[in-house]
Structure formats: structure tokens, C-alpha cells
Write a protein that holds these residues in place. Sequence first.
Motif, short mmCIF file in Angstrom:
data_model
loop_
_atom_site.label_atom_id
_atom_site.label_comp_id
_atom_site.label_asym_id
_atom_site.label_seq_id
_atom_site.Cartn_x
_atom_site.Cartn_y
_atom_site.Cartn_z
N UNK A 1 1.02 -7.35 3.62
CA UNK A 1 2.02 -8.39 3.92
C UNK A 1 2.99 -7.89 4.99
N UNK A 2 3.29 -6.59 5.04
CA UNK A 2 4.23 -6.04 6.02
C UNK A 2 3.56 -5.72 7.35
N UNK A 3 2.38 -5.12 7.34
CA UNK A 3 1.78 -4.56 8.54
C UNK A 3 0.67 -5.42 9.15
N UNK A 4 -0.08 -6.10 8.32
CA UNK A 4 -1.26 -6.84 8.80
C UNK A 4 -1.17 -8.29 8.28
N UNK A 5 -0.23 -9.05 8.82
CA UNK A 5 0.13 -10.36 8.28
C UNK A 5 -1.04 -11.34 8.19
N UNK A 6 -1.80 -11.58 9.24
CA UNK A 6 -2.83 -12.62 9.08
C UNK A 6 -4.09 -12.14 8.36
N UNK A 35 -3.62 -1.76 -11.34
CA UNK A 35 -2.76 -2.90 -11.02
C UNK A 35 -1.66 -2.51 -10.03
N UNK A 36 -1.03 -1.35 -10.24
CA UNK A 36 0.03 -0.92 -9.33
C UNK A 36 -0.52 -0.66 -7.92
N UNK A 37 -1.69 -0.05 -7.84
CA UNK A 37 -2.30 0.23 -6.55
C UNK A 37 -2.63 -1.04 -5.78
N UNK A 38 -3.14 -2.04 -6.50
CA UNK A 38 -3.46 -3.32 -5.85
C UNK A 38 -2.19 -3.99 -5.34
N UNK A 39 -1.09 -3.87 -6.09
CA UNK A 39 0.17 -4.46 -5.66
C UNK A 39 0.71 -3.74 -4.42
N UNK A 40 0.63 -2.44 -4.38
CA UNK A 40 1.08 -1.68 -3.21
C UNK A 40 0.25 -2.06 -1.97
N UNK A 41 -1.06 -2.18 -2.15
CA UNK A 41 -1.92 -2.55 -1.03
C UNK A 41 -1.58 -3.95 -0.53
N UNK A 42 -1.31 -4.89 -1.43
CA UNK A 42 -0.96 -6.26 -1.05
C UNK A 42 0.35 -6.26 -0.26
N UNK A 43 1.36 -5.48 -0.72
CA UNK A 43 2.63 -5.39 0.01
C UNK A 43 2.44 -4.79 1.40
N UNK A 44 1.58 -3.76 1.48
CA UNK A 44 1.32 -3.14 2.78
C UNK A 44 0.71 -4.15 3.75
#
Length: 114
Positions: A33-38, A22-31
Motif C-alpha cells: 500500500x505504501x510502495x507499490x500502490x497499483x 497473519x502478522x506477516x501478511x498484514x505487514x506485506x499488505x501495508x508495504x
Amino acid sequence: MAANHRYWCGECSYRTPWLTEAEGAAWRTRHYARRHVPTPPGGRVEVRAKRREGGGCVWLVAVLFLVLLLASTCRQEARSAPRPCVAREAQPAALPNLAASARTWSTSSGGSCT
């Protein structure tokens, strides 16, 4: 929970540290959202292999070492054992000529009887 999952980004070389799923999926989602918006989150998940119990081949090496140690010890004892001298003990005292010929035979065949 054990930290056995690492998420890799599908767009760049980013990867999360070893985290729970769960933590890894959240980190990937944040990444994403910051770097690859669309782009929706993608990439791959690396699952850490479970640690094996036991010593692996250490036991085999230890057993082989003990066998070699035992073999070298037995070989050394066999090499240092004295050779038996049969000529003196086997011949009766009443037949001196037979005893002399037996002594000659054992020394000619490699014995050390005198």
C-alpha cells in the motif's frame, strides 16, 4: 503462536521480520500500500524450518572419542606388560644341561632370561 513466516516483496528487496502468518501478511499488505500502490500484493513466503531435537552428530563424535580413548589405553597397557620368562620355571632342577639349553634358546629368540 510461533513466528515462523517471513514475507518477501515481489517488486523490491523488502522482507518482513519473522512473524506469525497473519502478522506477516498484514505487514506485506501495508508495504504494498505504501510502495507499490497499483500492484496487488505478491512475492513469496519463507517458512522457518522446525528445530530438530537431539544432538545431531555430536553423539557420534563423543562415541568415537571414547572408543579411541579406550583403544589407546588398552594399547598402552599391552605395551608396558613384562615379557614372561619360561626358562627358569619350566625346567626341573635335576637336569642342569637341559635348563641351560632352554635359557640359551629363550634369549636367542628375544627373551630376557638369565
